[in-house]
Motif scaffolding. Structure first.
Motif, PDB file in Angstrom:
ATOM      1  N   ALA A  50       0.831  -1.198   0.000  1.00  0.00           N
ATOM      2  CA  ALA A  50       0.000   0.000   0.000  1.00  0.00           C
ATOM      3  C   ALA A  50       0.875   1.261   0.000  1.00  0.00           C
ATOM      4  O   ALA A  50       0.592   2.238  -0.712  1.00  0.00           O
ATOM      5  CB  ALA A  50      -0.926   0.010   1.204  1.00  0.00           C
ATOM      6  N   ASP A  51       1.953   1.239   0.795  1.00  0.00           N
ATOM      7  CA  ASP A  51       2.871   2.395   0.828  1.00  0.00           C
ATOM      8  C   ASP A  51       3.520   2.621  -0.533  1.00  0.00           C
ATOM      9  O   ASP A  51       3.636   3.763  -0.990  1.00  0.00           O
ATOM     10  CB  ASP A  51       3.947   2.167   1.891  1.00  0.00           C
ATOM     11  CG  ASP A  51       3.401   2.208   3.307  1.00  0.00           C
ATOM     12  OD1 ASP A  51       2.264   2.685   3.513  1.00  0.00           O
ATOM     13  OD2 ASP A  51       4.115   1.738   4.223  1.00  0.00           O
TER      14      ASP A  51
ATOM     15  N   ARG B 191       0.968   4.150  -2.906  1.00  0.00           N
ATOM     16  CA  ARG B 191       0.782   5.580  -2.634  1.00  0.00           C
ATOM     17  C   ARG B 191       1.961   6.383  -3.148  1.00  0.00           C
ATOM     18  O   ARG B 191       1.798   7.448  -3.747  1.00  0.00           O
ATOM     19  CB  ARG B 191       0.613   5.822  -1.137  1.00  0.00           C
ATOM     20  CG  ARG B 191      -0.822   5.641  -0.653  1.00  0.00           C
ATOM     21  CD  ARG B 191      -1.001   6.197   0.747  1.00  0.00           C
ATOM     22  NE  ARG B 191      -0.158   5.467   1.724  1.00  0.00           N
ATOM     23  CZ  ARG B 191      -0.545   4.377   2.373  1.00  0.00           C
ATOM     24  NH1 ARG B 191      -1.747   3.899   2.188  1.00  0.00           N
ATOM     25  NH2 ARG B 191       0.272   3.784   3.215  1.00  0.00           N
TER      26      ARG B 191
ATOM     27  N   ALA C 299       1.723   6.708  -6.846  1.00  0.00           N
ATOM     28  CA  ALA C 299       0.638   7.608  -7.227  1.00  0.00           C
ATOM     29  C   ALA C 299       1.039   9.057  -7.029  1.00  0.00           C
ATOM     30  O   ALA C 299       0.647   9.936  -7.807  1.00  0.00           O
ATOM     31  CB  ALA C 299      -0.603   7.286  -6.408  1.00  0.00           C
ATOM     32  N   ASP C 300       1.857   9.340  -6.002  1.00  0.00           N
ATOM     33  CA  ASP C 300       2.296  10.704  -5.709  1.00  0.00           C
ATOM     34  C   ASP C 300       3.399  11.160  -6.649  1.00  0.00           C
ATOM     35  O   ASP C 300       3.618  12.350  -6.816  1.00  0.00           O
ATOM     36  CB  ASP C 300       2.813  10.803  -4.264  1.00  0.00           C
ATOM     37  CG  ASP C 300       1.683  10.627  -3.257  1.00  0.00           C
ATOM     38  OD1 ASP C 300       0.492  10.759  -3.637  1.00  0.00           O
ATOM     39  OD2 ASP C 300       1.989  10.325  -2.075  1.00  0.00           O
TER      40      ASP C 300
END
Length: 127
Positions: A118-119, A122, A125-126
């Protein structure tokens, strides 16, 4: 290879064919595994004894089927190569012992793995 008797020496070409590996992999293994020492005749021709063939088959199985690393196989072989440890079937069964606990360990690590996933998602995505 079917023409030869069971205890006959194999050339590097015959062994590479029987294992389905290129010859340079066998030469590389000789540099990484001191236990693997085929006879070398004039012209550096390699002849693998039956115990060398069994060892090469075991190394191949550990690396390419059971997922061991080179260092892992080195450690395993150095532990197993005692005075009575030939390439008998008993050592081949030894790596099977950790396998039952592997799913339990993986299941215990699953939440942490999901968090890392999940990290990473993210972070991508950033970016």
């Amino acid at each position: 290879m079917s023409d030869k008797a069971a205890g006959a020496f194999l050339t590097i070409g015959e062994l590479s064919d029987s294992l389905g590996l290129p010859q340079h992999i066998l030469r590389y293994w000789e540099t990484r595994f001191p236990q693997l020492r085929p006879l070398q005749r004039a012209g550096k021709r390699r002849y693998y004894r039956p115990e060398d063939v069994a060892l090469a088959q075991r190394i191949n199985r550990l690396l390419n089927q059971e997922g061991y690393t080179i260092k892992g196989v080195q450690k395993l072989l150095s532990q197993r190569m005692g005075p009575s440890a030939d390439m008998a079937p008993a050592p081949a069964a030894a790596p099977a012992a950790p396998q039952p606990s592997a799913p339990a360990v993986a299941a215990g690590m699953l939440p942490a793995i999901r968090q890392v996933r999940a990290d990473l998602a993210r972070a991508l995505a950033d970016a």
